[in-house]
Design a protein around this motif. Structure first.
Motif, PDB file in Angstrom:
ATOM      1  N   LEU A 120      49.770 -13.798  56.927  1.00 49.71           N
ATOM      2  CA  LEU A 120      48.875 -13.929  58.073  1.00 49.71           C
ATOM      3  C   LEU A 120      49.619 -13.551  59.337  1.00 49.71           C
ATOM      4  N   CYS A 121      49.063 -12.624  60.093  1.00 44.30           N
ATOM      5  CA  CYS A 121      49.596 -12.252  61.395  1.00 44.30           C
ATOM      6  C   CYS A 121      49.033 -13.220  62.427  1.00 44.30           C
ATOM      7  N   VAL A 122      49.890 -13.751  63.278  1.00 49.59           N
ATOM      8  CA  VAL A 122      49.449 -14.666  64.332  1.00 49.59           C
ATOM      9  C   VAL A 122      49.816 -14.081  65.689  1.00 49.59           C
ATOM     10  N   PHE A 123      48.796 -13.873  66.518  1.00 51.13           N
ATOM     11  CA  PHE A 123      49.003 -13.481  67.907  1.00 51.13           C
ATOM     12  C   PHE A 123      48.840 -14.728  68.764  1.00 51.13           C
ATOM     13  N   SER A 158      50.540  -7.667  57.179  1.00 51.68           N
ATOM     14  CA  SER A 158      49.675  -8.840  57.069  1.00 51.68           C
ATOM     15  C   SER A 158      48.352  -8.529  56.381  1.00 51.68           C
ATOM     16  N   ASP A 159      47.775  -9.590  55.788  1.00 50.04           N
ATOM     17  CA  ASP A 159      46.478  -9.495  55.119  1.00 50.04           C
ATOM     18  C   ASP A 159      45.327  -9.866  56.037  1.00 50.04           C
ATOM     19  N   ALA A 160      45.611 -10.680  57.047  1.00 54.06           N
ATOM     20  CA  ALA A 160      44.582 -11.166  57.964  1.00 54.06           C
ATOM     21  C   ALA A 160      45.260 -11.518  59.279  1.00 54.06           C
ATOM     22  N   VAL A 161      44.445 -11.760  60.311  1.00 61.20           N
ATOM     23  CA  VAL A 161      44.962 -12.009  61.651  1.00 61.20           C
ATOM     24  C   VAL A 161      44.340 -13.276  62.220  1.00 61.20           C
ATOM     25  N   CYS A 162      45.162 -14.109  62.846  1.00 58.02           N
ATOM     26  CA  CYS A 162      44.674 -15.275  63.584  1.00 58.02           C
ATOM     27  C   CYS A 162      45.132 -15.153  65.030  1.00 58.02           C
TER      28      CYS A 162
END
Length: 198
Positions: free
Chosen positions: A7-10, A101-105
């Protein structure tokens, strides 16, 4: 259902005015580690970035950081990361974070977080990817952004489908279940062809 592996977190390079922002980052980092999901983030050891990464590392999680060389003097990278990638530009940073990443939060953050958010949403609008994008609306932080997006749609600068480019949650514990539920069935893992934009 495809497996969520990263998971990518910004998020912000400061902790913000409300302690709830930092607590959300800590909770997310802990949850990622406990679920065996790799955290991909901007590598800084400050603000919400530092909070989410430290929380994941303290729980034995895997953390990957990506930072442009010119920011290493401002946002000192966390020295405990499993992987640290120092790249030449902000664009390369975003591209690598996307590819890993597979998804972003998206947690609360400033102009840099907005830049990252809109680039990922634009890529999705252009159907360059189908990765889940989750807006963590902690304490209503993103309410003004949602109002702006509604205005953009109302004034015919975007289609109503723009609201479907991302999912909003007010509960940080819902981020991982939402990401898992929205993963494309053909997978979005880093080594798969669906990660490449061009």
């Amino acid at each position: 259902m495809s497996r969520l592996r990263s998971l990518c977190v910004f998020c912000g390079s400061s902790t913000g005015a409300d302690p709830a922002y930092e607590q959300a980052a800590i909770t997310l980092g802990q949850s990622l580690a406990r679920e065996g999901i790799t955290l991909v983030f901007g590598a800084g050891n400050v603000g919400l970035m530092g909070a989410v990464a430290t929380a994941a590392l303290n729980e034995g999680g895997r953390v990957v950081g990506v930072i442009p060389e010119h920011l290493t003097r401002v946002e000192t990278p966390n020295s405990n990361l499993m992987e640290l990638h120092v790249v030449e530009s902000m664009h390369t940073r975003k591209r690598m974070m996307f590819d890993r990443s597979d998804a972003v939060c998206i947690l609360p953050g400033g102009l840099g977080t907005l830049d990252e958010t809109f680039e990922f949403l634009t890529w999705r609008q252009l159907e360059l990817h189908h990765k889940p994008v989750i807006l963590a609306n902690i304490q209503g932080y993103w309410d003004p952004l949602l109002t702006l997006i509604d205005r953009v749609i109302e004034e015919d600068f975007a289609r109503a489908t723009a609201r479907g480019l991302f999912t909003v949650t007010n509960d940080i514990t819902e981020v991982i279940p939402i990401a898992r539920g929205e993963l494309p069935m053909n997978g979005t893992h880093p080594e798969g062809p669906s990660t490449h934009l061009f």
